[in-house]
Scaffold this motif. Sequence first.
Motif, PDB file in Angstrom:
ATOM      1  N   LEU A  33      48.361  39.968  63.990  1.00 12.71           N
ATOM      2  CA  LEU A  33      48.813  39.357  65.238  1.00 12.71           C
ATOM      3  C   LEU A  33      47.685  39.462  66.253  1.00 12.71           C
ATOM      4  O   LEU A  33      47.222  40.574  66.555  1.00 12.71           O
ATOM      5  CB  LEU A  33      50.072  40.077  65.747  1.00 12.71           C
ATOM      6  CG  LEU A  33      50.802  39.363  66.869  1.00 12.71           C
ATOM      7  CD1 LEU A  33      51.572  38.164  66.345  1.00 12.71           C
ATOM      8  CD2 LEU A  33      51.756  40.309  67.590  1.00 12.71           C
ATOM      9  N   TYR A  72      61.866  27.078  68.847  1.00 13.99           N
ATOM     10  CA  TYR A  72      60.914  28.190  68.739  1.00 13.99           C
ATOM     11  C   TYR A  72      60.775  28.914  70.080  1.00 13.99           C
ATOM     12  O   TYR A  72      60.715  30.146  70.126  1.00 13.99           O
ATOM     13  CB  TYR A  72      59.555  27.671  68.256  1.00 13.99           C
ATOM     14  CG  TYR A  72      58.796  28.746  67.536  1.00 13.99           C
ATOM     15  CD1 TYR A  72      58.923  28.897  66.164  1.00 13.99           C
ATOM     16  CD2 TYR A  72      57.995  29.641  68.226  1.00 13.99           C
ATOM     17  CE1 TYR A  72      58.259  29.909  65.491  1.00 13.99           C
ATOM     18  CE2 TYR A  72      57.335  30.652  67.560  1.00 13.99           C
ATOM     19  CZ  TYR A  72      57.463  30.779  66.204  1.00 13.99           C
ATOM     20  OH  TYR A  72      56.812  31.787  65.533  1.00 13.99           O
ATOM     21  N   SER A 102      54.037  32.603  58.679  1.00 16.66           N
ATOM     22  CA  SER A 102      53.888  32.632  60.128  1.00 16.66           C
ATOM     23  C   SER A 102      54.137  34.046  60.636  1.00 16.66           C
ATOM     24  O   SER A 102      54.743  34.862  59.960  1.00 16.66           O
ATOM     25  CB  SER A 102      54.884  31.649  60.740  1.00 16.66           C
ATOM     26  OG  SER A 102      55.182  32.017  62.050  1.00 16.66           O
ATOM     27  N   GLY A 103      53.656  34.306  61.831  1.00 11.59           N
ATOM     28  CA  GLY A 103      53.856  35.640  62.387  1.00 11.59           C
ATOM     29  C   GLY A 103      55.110  35.741  63.227  1.00 11.59           C
ATOM     30  O   GLY A 103      55.361  36.743  63.860  1.00 11.59           O
ATOM     31  N   GLY A 104      55.904  34.680  63.235  1.00 14.43           N
ATOM     32  CA  GLY A 104      57.109  34.659  64.071  1.00 14.43           C
ATOM     33  C   GLY A 104      58.305  35.304  63.398  1.00 14.43           C
ATOM     34  O   GLY A 104      58.187  36.014  62.400  1.00 14.43           O
ATOM     35  N   LYS A 163      48.756  39.994  57.461  1.00 17.88           N
ATOM     36  CA  LYS A 163      48.903  39.158  58.648  1.00 17.88           C
ATOM     37  C   LYS A 163      48.455  39.975  59.856  1.00 17.88           C
ATOM     38  O   LYS A 163      48.845  41.139  59.990  1.00 17.88           O
ATOM     39  CB  LYS A 163      50.360  38.784  58.855  1.00 17.88           C
ATOM     40  CG  LYS A 163      50.927  37.783  57.872  1.00 17.88           C
ATOM     41  CD  LYS A 163      52.387  37.556  58.223  1.00 17.88           C
ATOM     42  CE  LYS A 163      53.055  36.629  57.241  1.00 17.88           C
ATOM     43  NZ  LYS A 163      54.484  36.438  57.577  1.00 17.88           N
ATOM     44  N   ARG A 187      53.666  38.068  71.994  1.00 14.25           N
ATOM     45  CA  ARG A 187      54.364  39.327  71.694  1.00 14.25           C
ATOM     46  C   ARG A 187      53.417  40.532  71.703  1.00 14.25           C
ATOM     47  O   ARG A 187      53.846  41.653  71.487  1.00 14.25           O
ATOM     48  CB  ARG A 187      55.036  39.229  70.321  1.00 14.25           C
ATOM     49  CG  ARG A 187      56.250  38.327  70.339  1.00 14.25           C
ATOM     50  CD  ARG A 187      56.639  37.960  68.946  1.00 14.25           C
ATOM     51  NE  ARG A 187      55.632  37.108  68.351  1.00 14.25           N
ATOM     52  CZ  ARG A 187      55.400  37.000  67.054  1.00 14.25           C
ATOM     53  NH1 ARG A 187      56.083  37.703  66.210  1.00 14.25           N
ATOM     54  NH2 ARG A 187      54.465  36.187  66.609  1.00 14.25           N
ATOM     55  N   ILE A 191      50.404  43.150  61.239  1.00 18.68           N
ATOM     56  CA  ILE A 191      51.873  43.179  61.375  1.00 18.68           C
ATOM     57  C   ILE A 191      52.568  43.135  60.019  1.00 18.68           C
ATOM     58  O   ILE A 191      53.739  43.468  59.905  1.00 18.68           O
ATOM     59  CB  ILE A 191      52.405  42.013  62.249  1.00 18.68           C
ATOM     60  CG1 ILE A 191      51.905  40.656  61.747  1.00 18.68           C
ATOM     61  CG2 ILE A 191      52.072  42.239  63.698  1.00 18.68           C
ATOM     62  CD1 ILE A 191      52.615  39.480  62.380  1.00 18.68           C
ATOM     63  N   MET A 209      61.578  32.721  70.662  1.00 16.61           N
ATOM     64  CA  MET A 209      60.465  33.568  71.097  1.00 16.61           C
ATOM     65  C   MET A 209      60.827  34.351  72.354  1.00 16.61           C
ATOM     66  O   MET A 209      60.593  35.550  72.444  1.00 16.61           O
ATOM     67  CB  MET A 209      59.249  32.669  71.378  1.00 16.61           C
ATOM     68  CG  MET A 209      57.996  33.388  71.768  1.00 16.61           C
ATOM     69  SD  MET A 209      57.273  34.262  70.412  1.00 16.61           S
ATOM     70  CE  MET A 209      56.263  32.988  69.696  1.00 16.61           C
ATOM     71  N   LEU A 258      62.522  37.579  70.428  1.00 15.31           N
ATOM     72  CA  LEU A 258      61.293  38.333  70.169  1.00 15.31           C
ATOM     73  C   LEU A 258      60.691  38.974  71.419  1.00 15.31           C
ATOM     74  O   LEU A 258      59.747  39.747  71.333  1.00 15.31           O
ATOM     75  CB  LEU A 258      60.239  37.419  69.527  1.00 15.31           C
ATOM     76  CG  LEU A 258      60.584  36.909  68.128  1.00 15.31           C
ATOM     77  CD1 LEU A 258      59.567  35.886  67.680  1.00 15.31           C
ATOM     78  CD2 LEU A 258      60.612  38.057  67.141  1.00 15.31           C
ATOM     79  N   GLY A 259      61.216  38.601  72.572  1.00 13.46           N
ATOM     80  CA  GLY A 259      60.715  39.191  73.812  1.00 13.46           C
ATOM     81  C   GLY A 259      59.321  38.734  74.181  1.00 13.46           C
ATOM     82  O   GLY A 259      58.624  39.400  74.944  1.00 13.46           O
ATOM     83  N   GLY A 260      58.904  37.616  73.631  1.00 14.92           N
ATOM     84  CA  GLY A 260      57.588  37.068  73.963  1.00 14.92           C
ATOM     85  C   GLY A 260      57.575  36.522  75.382  1.00 14.92           C
ATOM     86  O   GLY A 260      58.603  36.067  75.877  1.00 14.92           O
ATOM     87  N   GLN A 261      56.414  36.615  76.033  1.00 16.06           N
ATOM     88  CA  GLN A 261      56.337  36.137  77.414  1.00 16.06           C
ATOM     89  C   GLN A 261      55.457  34.898  77.460  1.00 16.06           C
ATOM     90  O   GLN A 261      54.240  35.006  77.572  1.00 16.06           O
ATOM     91  CB  GLN A 261      55.793  37.234  78.299  1.00 16.06           C
ATOM     92  CG  GLN A 261      56.696  38.459  78.233  1.00 16.06           C
ATOM     93  CD  GLN A 261      56.337  39.488  79.271  1.00 16.06           C
ATOM     94  OE1 GLN A 261      55.329  39.385  79.940  1.00 16.06           O
ATOM     95  NE2 GLN A 261      57.188  40.487  79.398  1.00 16.06           N
ATOM     96  N   SER A 281      52.731  30.700  67.182  1.00 14.32           N
ATOM     97  CA  SER A 281      52.412  32.099  66.985  1.00 14.32           C
ATOM     98  C   SER A 281      50.905  32.212  66.756  1.00 14.32           C
ATOM     99  O   SER A 281      50.327  31.395  66.051  1.00 14.32           O
ATOM    100  CB  SER A 281      53.191  32.577  65.756  1.00 14.32           C
ATOM    101  OG  SER A 281      52.956  33.914  65.538  1.00 14.32           O
ATOM    102  N   LYS A 282      50.289  33.202  67.370  1.00 13.46           N
ATOM    103  CA  LYS A 282      48.839  33.379  67.193  1.00 13.46           C
ATOM    104  C   LYS A 282      48.614  34.474  66.157  1.00 13.46           C
ATOM    105  O   LYS A 282      48.739  35.662  66.463  1.00 13.46           O
ATOM    106  CB  LYS A 282      48.180  33.766  68.527  1.00 13.46           C
ATOM    107  CG  LYS A 282      48.409  32.773  69.641  1.00 13.46           C
ATOM    108  CD  LYS A 282      47.657  31.497  69.401  1.00 13.46           C
ATOM    109  CE  LYS A 282      47.964  30.470  70.483  1.00 13.46           C
ATOM    110  NZ  LYS A 282      47.534  29.124  70.114  1.00 13.46           N
ATOM    111  N   MET A 283      48.338  34.053  64.959  1.00 11.40           N
ATOM    112  CA  MET A 283      48.212  34.998  63.866  1.00 11.40           C
ATOM    113  C   MET A 283      47.155  34.509  62.877  1.00 11.40           C
ATOM    114  O   MET A 283      46.931  33.310  62.759  1.00 11.40           O
ATOM    115  CB  MET A 283      49.569  35.092  63.163  1.00 11.40           C
ATOM    116  CG  MET A 283      49.674  36.182  62.152  1.00 11.40           C
ATOM    117  SD  MET A 283      50.871  35.742  60.905  1.00 11.40           S
ATOM    118  CE  MET A 283      50.070  34.410  60.043  1.00 11.40           C
TER     119      MET A 283
END
Lengths: 171, 251
Positions: free
Chosen positions: B148, A113, A65-67, B146, B154, B138, A117, A121-124, B108-110
Motif C-alpha cells: 500500500l 467504490y 486490488s488493495g481495496g 501487495k 487509507r 498489506i 472507501m 475503510l475509513g479512507g479520507q 486504490s494506490k497499491m
Amino acid sequence: MIYLFFSLLLFVLFSIQTALFETFLLGGIAPDLILITAVYCGIHFKKNSGIWVAILIGFFQDCLSGGLLGVNSLSKGLSGLFFCALKDKIIVEGIIPISFFMFVTSLVDGMIYFLAMTSLLGGQVKAGFFFSSVILFGVYNAVVAPFLFYVYKKAKGWVYFKFPSQALKVI
Amino acid sequence: MTINARHEKSNLFFESVVVGFISPMQNLFLSVTKSTSKVLDHYFFLIDTSRENVRLLLELNRLSKENNELRERKKFLERTKKLVEYFDGDEKPYVIAEVIGYDATQWSKMIFINRGTNHNVEKNLTVMTDAGIVGHVIHSSTKSSKVLLITDSRSAIDSLFQETRTSGVTVGTGEKKCQMKFVPISAEVNIGDKVISSGLGGVFPKGLLVGVVGDAVKQKQELFQDITVIPAVDLSNLEEVVVILRDKEGE
C-alpha cells in the motif's frame, strides 16, 4: 474448450490492466477493462450468465486490488445485473450508445467504490478530487469501450466459428 | 636492370605493330570479362547475397536484442547498486524487490512486488527506496506481495518534522501528494521542511524520510494547519524497492 478460451482471455485482460495500463495514465486515471468486460458480458451473454461472469471478474479484480474484498464484485455484479435485465429493452449497439452506457456505469462504479472507501475503510478522499477523477474515468472508459466491444465481437465470431455448439449455450 | 643498362636497344617495329593491334582486342576482352563477371556477381549470384542478407539481418536483430538486454541489465545493476549502498550501512536485514504490477482498480494506490513469504516478506513491513518511504506490505503470498503506497487514502504514518521535531500524521489523499494532519497552528512550518517517520505505530522505523512540505496554510479559526507533503519517492515511476525485514529478535 470455450471456458479455457474465456480463462485465457481474462488472464490476458488482467495482465494488461495491472502491468501495462500504468503507461496509459491520463491525469492519473486509466480505463477499466474489467468494467467494460463486465458490461459486455451483461449485454451479450445468454440468460443470466452475464451476471455471474461479471461477479466473478469483479472478484478477481478485488483479489488484485488493495481495496476491500467484495467491492468490485458488487459493482461489477450490479453492472452485469443491470445490463442483463435491460438487454432486451435497450439497444447497446453502435459507438454512441456504448459510450453513453459505459460513462454512466463508470460513474456508478466509482460511486460504489467511493462509498465503500469512505464508510467502511475509513479512507479520507477529497470529494472534489474524487468526482473530477470519476468523470475523467467515465470519459476514458467511454472512449475505450467501443473499441473493446469491437474486439469482443470479433472474438465472439471466432468462438462461434470454432466451437459452435458450446458457444450457443453461453453467448 | 644491369643488363638493360648494358644492352639498351629500341623496340622492334614488328613488335610494336603486333602490340598495337592486340591491345585494343585485349582491352575489349578484359572489359567483356569484367562486365560478365560483374553481371554474374551482382545479378545471377544474388541468391547468395539475399541469403546472406537475411542471415545478417537476423544476426543484427539478435545483437540489438542482446544489446538492449545488456543495457537494461546495466541500468538495473546501477539502480540496485544505489539501493545496496544506501542500505548496506544499516543493520536491519532487507530484500530488494522488483515492482511487477499495479492495482487493478483506479481508486486504490497499491503495487505488487516480486517477493513474498518465501523471502521473509510479511504483512506490515516497510517498503522504501534510497529516497524515502514507499509504503508498507498489506498482503503477502509465497512469491509476491501487495504494497500500500503512502499516497493511498487509507495510509497514515505518524511523522515529525526533522528540524523542529513537531509531530503530526501524514495521510494519503489518493492523489500524488499527502497531507500532514494534526500539526498545531502555532508550529513553525516552512516549505521544503523534511518530514520523517516518528517510529510510532510499529510499522515504519524512526527517521525514514517521508517527504518534504509542499505547502502550509494557517487558517485563524482552525486548530491545525493544512500541510501538503510531497512524497520523497516518485511513486509513479517505481522499478525496484527495498523491503526492510524483521530482525531475528522480531523488532
